[in-house]
Write a protein that holds these residues in place. Structure first.
Motif, PDB file in Angstrom:
ATOM      1  N   GLY A 621       1.472  79.369  51.610  1.00 57.68           N
ATOM      2  CA  GLY A 621       0.235  78.615  51.716  1.00 57.68           C
ATOM      3  C   GLY A 621       0.472  77.122  51.630  1.00 57.68           C
ATOM      4  O   GLY A 621       1.399  76.663  50.954  1.00 57.68           O
ATOM      5  N   ARG A 624      -2.553  72.481  55.857  1.00 57.03           N
ATOM      6  CA  ARG A 624      -2.916  72.619  57.267  1.00 57.03           C
ATOM      7  C   ARG A 624      -1.795  73.269  58.063  1.00 57.03           C
ATOM      8  O   ARG A 624      -0.627  72.910  57.909  1.00 57.03           O
ATOM      9  CB  ARG A 624      -3.233  71.257  57.876  1.00 57.03           C
ATOM     10  CG  ARG A 624      -4.476  70.612  57.280  1.00 57.03           C
ATOM     11  CD  ARG A 624      -4.940  69.445  58.094  1.00 57.03           C
ATOM     12  NE  ARG A 624      -6.148  68.870  57.536  1.00 57.03           N
ATOM     13  CZ  ARG A 624      -6.773  67.819  58.050  1.00 57.03           C
ATOM     14  NH1 ARG A 624      -6.291  67.223  59.120  1.00 57.03           N
ATOM     15  NH2 ARG A 624      -7.865  67.365  57.485  1.00 57.03           N
ATOM     16  N   ARG A 625      -2.180  74.210  58.926  1.00 55.31           N
ATOM     17  CA  ARG A 625      -1.192  74.887  59.754  1.00 55.31           C
ATOM     18  C   ARG A 625      -0.477  73.896  60.669  1.00 55.31           C
ATOM     19  O   ARG A 625       0.752  73.965  60.836  1.00 55.31           O
ATOM     20  CB  ARG A 625      -1.867  75.978  60.590  1.00 55.31           C
ATOM     21  CG  ARG A 625      -0.912  76.756  61.488  1.00 55.31           C
ATOM     22  CD  ARG A 625      -1.675  77.738  62.350  1.00 55.31           C
ATOM     23  NE  ARG A 625      -2.288  78.792  61.565  1.00 55.31           N
ATOM     24  CZ  ARG A 625      -1.718  79.985  61.351  1.00 55.31           C
ATOM     25  NH1 ARG A 625      -0.524  80.243  61.853  1.00 55.31           N
ATOM     26  NH2 ARG A 625      -2.345  80.888  60.638  1.00 55.31           N
ATOM     27  N   ASP A 648       2.371  86.466  55.764  1.00 58.44           N
ATOM     28  CA  ASP A 648       0.963  86.156  55.535  1.00 58.44           C
ATOM     29  C   ASP A 648       0.841  84.666  55.236  1.00 58.44           C
ATOM     30  O   ASP A 648       1.605  84.130  54.420  1.00 58.44           O
ATOM     31  CB  ASP A 648       0.421  86.960  54.349  1.00 58.44           C
ATOM     32  CG  ASP A 648       0.276  88.440  54.672  1.00 58.44           C
ATOM     33  OD1 ASP A 648       0.513  88.809  55.836  1.00 58.44           O
ATOM     34  OD2 ASP A 648      -0.057  89.219  53.765  1.00 58.44           O
ATOM     35  N   ALA A 650      -1.727  81.104  54.514  1.00 57.64           N
ATOM     36  CA  ALA A 650      -3.003  80.598  53.986  1.00 57.64           C
ATOM     37  C   ALA A 650      -2.977  79.076  54.054  1.00 57.64           C
ATOM     38  O   ALA A 650      -2.098  78.449  53.459  1.00 57.64           O
ATOM     39  CB  ALA A 650      -3.213  81.063  52.551  1.00 57.64           C
ATOM     40  N   SER A 652      -5.429  75.977  53.257  1.00 61.97           N
ATOM     41  CA  SER A 652      -6.688  75.768  52.549  1.00 61.97           C
ATOM     42  C   SER A 652      -7.617  74.779  53.232  1.00 61.97           C
ATOM     43  O   SER A 652      -8.833  74.862  53.051  1.00 61.97           O
ATOM     44  CB  SER A 652      -6.401  75.309  51.117  1.00 61.97           C
ATOM     45  OG  SER A 652      -5.650  74.101  51.127  1.00 61.97           O
ATOM     46  N   ASP A 654      -7.789  74.222  56.592  1.00 60.31           N
ATOM     47  CA  ASP A 654      -8.166  74.604  57.953  1.00 60.31           C
ATOM     48  C   ASP A 654      -9.537  75.262  57.932  1.00 60.31           C
ATOM     49  O   ASP A 654      -9.786  76.166  57.127  1.00 60.31           O
ATOM     50  CB  ASP A 654      -7.146  75.580  58.542  1.00 60.31           C
ATOM     51  CG  ASP A 654      -5.865  74.879  58.968  1.00 60.31           C
ATOM     52  OD1 ASP A 654      -5.817  73.636  58.877  1.00 60.31           O
ATOM     53  OD2 ASP A 654      -4.925  75.567  59.387  1.00 60.31           O
ATOM     54  N   ASN A 656     -10.952  77.436  59.804  1.00 59.73           N
ATOM     55  CA  ASN A 656     -10.986  78.873  60.085  1.00 59.73           C
ATOM     56  C   ASN A 656     -10.200  79.692  59.068  1.00 59.73           C
ATOM     57  O   ASN A 656     -10.060  80.902  59.214  1.00 59.73           O
ATOM     58  CB  ASN A 656     -10.424  79.146  61.485  1.00 59.73           C
ATOM     59  CG  ASN A 656     -11.276  78.522  62.566  1.00 59.73           C
ATOM     60  OD1 ASN A 656     -12.499  78.435  62.429  1.00 59.73           O
ATOM     61  ND2 ASN A 656     -10.651  78.068  63.640  1.00 59.73           N
ATOM     62  N   ASP A 657      -9.660  79.026  58.062  1.00 57.41           N
ATOM     63  CA  ASP A 657      -8.864  79.732  57.058  1.00 57.41           C
ATOM     64  C   ASP A 657      -9.461  79.474  55.680  1.00 57.41           C
ATOM     65  O   ASP A 657     -10.224  80.259  55.148  1.00 57.41           O
ATOM     66  CB  ASP A 657      -7.405  79.267  57.143  1.00 57.41           C
ATOM     67  CG  ASP A 657      -6.491  80.107  56.273  1.00 57.41           C
ATOM     68  OD1 ASP A 657      -6.997  80.777  55.370  1.00 57.41           O
ATOM     69  OD2 ASP A 657      -5.279  80.081  56.487  1.00 57.41           O
ATOM     70  N   GLY A 659      -8.100  79.528  52.857  1.00 54.75           N
ATOM     71  CA  GLY A 659      -7.633  80.404  51.806  1.00 54.75           C
ATOM     72  C   GLY A 659      -6.432  79.851  51.067  1.00 54.75           C
ATOM     73  O   GLY A 659      -5.821  78.852  51.458  1.00 54.75           O
ATOM     74  N   ARG A 664      -4.490  85.851  49.712  1.00 54.76           N
ATOM     75  CA  ARG A 664      -3.668  86.789  50.495  1.00 54.76           C
ATOM     76  C   ARG A 664      -3.151  87.913  49.590  1.00 54.76           C
ATOM     77  O   ARG A 664      -3.048  89.054  50.016  1.00 54.76           O
ATOM     78  CB  ARG A 664      -2.500  86.055  51.151  1.00 54.76           C
ATOM     79  CG  ARG A 664      -2.925  84.949  52.103  1.00 54.76           C
ATOM     80  CD  ARG A 664      -3.750  85.508  53.264  1.00 54.76           C
ATOM     81  NE  ARG A 664      -4.297  84.435  54.081  1.00 54.76           N
ATOM     82  CZ  ARG A 664      -5.556  84.009  54.011  1.00 54.76           C
ATOM     83  NH1 ARG A 664      -6.395  84.564  53.147  1.00 54.76           N
ATOM     84  NH2 ARG A 664      -5.973  83.034  54.785  1.00 54.76           N
TER      85      ARG A 664
END
Length: 735
Positions: A621, A624-625, A648, A650, A652, A654, A656-657, A659, A664
């Protein structure tokens, strides 16, 4: 499989086995012994006769050799030999005779009485409790059918996986024996027999032969009495051998006796070979039974501390990188050789009240960061504020580095807490500066003198390994255009000589003379290139005395000031707490937030370099992706190649996420619990103490509450603590 169904099946599998354990053991062992009977008979017997014997000739023969009609079975062998089984006063024996001379050829050593006793034990427990054995047969069938649904076999050298793998591999044999037992109990697939009056008394062979003669049956191949009042007779019919059941009431044609179901169950369908197959099946059942009971017992007792019987000396440690734990083990080894009785434990496994049970307590505590208590000691120190320890006597060795502002601060904190609780300090606290071996050996000698023992020899104490490294590559891992991402760099450093390390070990970098060294987790493996190592470095910041924000000295040196081709001198430190499992097939669950990914890139790279690798699951996690998905290309490639079993993510920030890694963990809780309880997985978690250090144990505790076996007596919180004590949950966190 739904988690609720799996829990139900596991509960059924486990508690049927535990409830009927003694009965299963008797049935399995006696069945294995009975499997040897056809083997013994084949070894002691001759080839079966090709021609039957005329009834009239048999009558004359038996009138001479068995005038009291004690015979139970008749078998013909080539060369004119008849083997008869006799019974008298509860004893049984076999004897061979020459048919022509009607003379005895001696007894046959078939261990008849022994096998008869074992057979009764197997069928009715020697107590006419055949209905109990029948119910146990059904229960064993349920256990064997449920077992394969609980876990898939994995190619790993652990007792759990041997239990699972052997069960799957031999499942057809196991079901063959158990299903045929159930069919025999239900009289399915067995010959249709006429009514047999078991209370009518023993039916001797003379009247049977008379009935056969009256029915114009001229030749006989074999005979066997069963149920006291009936005989199974094999005759020579027009279409080949035929089976007849003879009782006092008459003769009834029947299928093959005892029938193919019974022959499959008893292992008599192919003589010695089928007997050996049944013996193998019994041994497998015994292995599954013993290992299953042991695994259950080990889970029940696994959380207890282990040590010498009657131990009156406790050696406890608070270790972050493994040095204090290693010194504690060597201390215990040396004092045991001198005759001391010792119990060893991490402070994470202890409540302060436990110290009252020992004559002396020896403590070894390292200091991590800038004066911090190692994670395993935090809860213990906090609990000291509520403890009263007037009967505790302790000696303490503190490990530290005087280049830090708070030298041996963790040891000082632990000592102060013990003294406030009323404990007595029996030796002055020893403080080791840097390499601890010299100070430790002096302290060990003082402890041995206090105890009145002579310390034995100890093993080598690991020390930091100086290395000279050249910067070969530096690449920025975050998006420099994104203001909410932290500046993070990936570095590749090279040595002229091969480096001895494992992923998770530490590279200690001093930014200047007299400056404290900063540790960085190594995220590479020498299996790829023994001359190179990789780091993930976040540029930290601090506020100086004038209020100005300054970059961290060590991180800015590595990430900004060091130029490609420049060389630095650093040190390698073994970090056993954060190394991957020694078994390359042990499943790993890696949980990282931000730069906590640093060592795990090396964990995965090490597995990628091996053909015998086990499963790896990464939960990562960050914010940002697109901005700080560190090492994204390599991680995604490993997932495509199957090196990463599961990934998996995550992020936080973003939209659309939104998380975090704990989300997870919650979503995958059932699978994580399965990996930990049934696949012997190990969890590693890296990140900040305020996030990973708190959130991961809480999320795992909640997953256990939701998905663990309902019959588990150990509370979820206790099991998570035990995982930490046993090293199956390893947290490496920073403030």
């Amino acid at each position: 499989m739904p988690a609720s169904l799996r829990r139900l099946l596991l509960c059924l599998h486990r508690w049927i086995t535990l409830a009927l354990a003694p009965l299963f053991l008797v049935i399995i062992v006696s069945g294995g012994l009975l499997a040897l009977e056809p083997v013994v008979r084949d070894l002691a017997s001759g080839p079966e006769a090709e021609d039957p014997i005329p009834v009239s000739e048999l009558q004359a023969f038996l009138a001479e050799v068995d005038p009291q009609q004690r015979i139970r079975t008749l078998r013909l062998e080539r060369g004119g030999t008849a083997v008869l089984e006799f019974s008298r006063a509860g004893e049984r024996w076999h004897e061979a005779f020459d048919l022509e001379q009607r003379s005895s050829l001696g007894e046959r050593d078939y261990a008849t009485t022994f096998f008869q006793t074992v057979r009764h034990l197997h069928k009715d427990l020697l107590l006419d409790l055949d209905w109990v054995v029948e119910l146990a047969s059904y229960a064993l069938l349920v256990v064997l059918i449920v077992g394969p649904w609980l876990a898939w076999p994995r190619l790993r050298h652990t007792l759990t996986q041997w239990h699972t793998g052997v069960g799957w591999l031999t499942l057809p044999l196991l079901l063959l024996v158990s299903v045929t037992a159930g069919m025999m109990a239900l009289e399915l697939g067995t010959p249709r027999l006429p009514p047999i009056d078991r209370d009518a008394g023993r039916l001797a062979i003379g009247p049977v032969l008379q009935q056969l003669e009256a029915a114009e049956i001229s030749h006989i191949q074999a005979m066997e009495r069963f149920e006291r009042a009936a005989w199974a007779v094999t005759t020579d019919g027009d279409g080949g051998p035929q089976q007849l059941i003879v009782t006092a009431e008459g003769i009834t044609p029947a299928g093959a006796y005892p029938g193919w179901i019974a022959e499959l169950h008893q292992g008599t369908w192919a003589g010695a070979w089928s007997g050996l197959i049944n013996l193998l099946t019994a041994l497998v059942l015994l292995f599954l039974f013993v290992t299953g009971i042991w695994l259950w017992t080990r889970r029940r007792l696994g959380g207890r501390r282990r040590g010498d019987a009657g131990a009156d000396l406790l050696i406890a440690h608070a270790s972050q990188t493994g040095t204090a734990a290693h010194l504690a083990r060597e201390t215990a080894r040396a004092l045991r050789l001198g005759g001391a009785r010792i119990e060893e434990a991490s402070l994470s496994a202890l409540d302060p009240k436990a110290l009252e049970a020992y004559r002396y307590t020896l403590l070894i505590a390292s200091t991590c960061g800038d004066g911090d208590m190692p994670d395993p000691g935090r809860a213990f120190v906090a609990a000291l504020d509520r403890a009263q320890l007037p009967r505790t006597r302790f000696a303490l060795l503190a490990l530290g580095d005087s280049s830090y502002r708070h030298f041996c601060a963790a040891g000082e904190t632990l000592r102060a807490g013990l003294r406030r609780a009323g404990a007595e300090e029996v030796l002055p606290m020893a403080r080791a500066d840097g390499a601890p071996e010299a100070t430790w050996r002096i302290w060990l000698g003082e402890v041995a003198e206090l105890l009145g023992v002579e310390a034995g020899a100890t093993g080598p104490i690991p020390s930091d390994q100086p290395v000279h490294l050249t910067l070969r590559e530096r690449r920025q891992l975050n998006d420099p255009e994104d203001p909410i991402t932290q500046e993070v760099w990936g570095l590749t450093l090279e040595s002229d000589t091969p480096l001895a390390y494992r992923p998770g070990d530490l590279l200690l970098v001093r930014p200047g003379e007299g400056e404290p060294a900063r540790p960085y987790s190594i995220g590479s493996t020498p299996l790829d290139d023994p001359h190179r190592l990789e780091l993930t470095v976040a540029v930290t910041s601090r506020t100086d005395a004038d209020g100005h924000v300054r970059p961290g000295k060590a991180s800015s040196l590595l990430a900004r000031r060091l130029q490609l081709g420049d060389t630095i001198t650093a040190s390698l430190r073994t970090h056993r707490h954060l190394q991957p499992p020694d078994d390359p097939q042990q499943p790993m669950i890696l949980i990282a937030a931000g730069c906590g990914i640093a060592p795990f890139v090396g964990f995965i790279a090490e597995r990628a370099a091996r053909a015998d690798r086990g499963p790896i699951w990464l939960i990562f996690g960050n914010r940002r992706r697109q901005g700080d998905f560190f090492h994204a290309e390599r991680l995604l490639q490993w997932r495509e190649q199957g090196v990463l079993t599961r990934l998996d993510l995550a992020f936080s920030r973003d939209p659309n996420d939104g998380g975090y890694v704990q989300d997870r963990i919650s979503e995958a809780g059932a699978t994580i619990v399965d990996w930990m309880l049934n696949r012997d997985a190990r969890i590693y978690a890296c990140g900040r103490r305020s996030t990973i250090g708190t959130a991961v144990p809480l999320a795992l505790t909640e997953a256990l509450r939701r998905y663990a076996d309902p019959d588990r007596r150990e509370p979820a919180e206790s099991l998570v603590r035990r995982w930490q004590t046993e090293g199956r949950l390893r947290l490496d966190v920073i403030d």
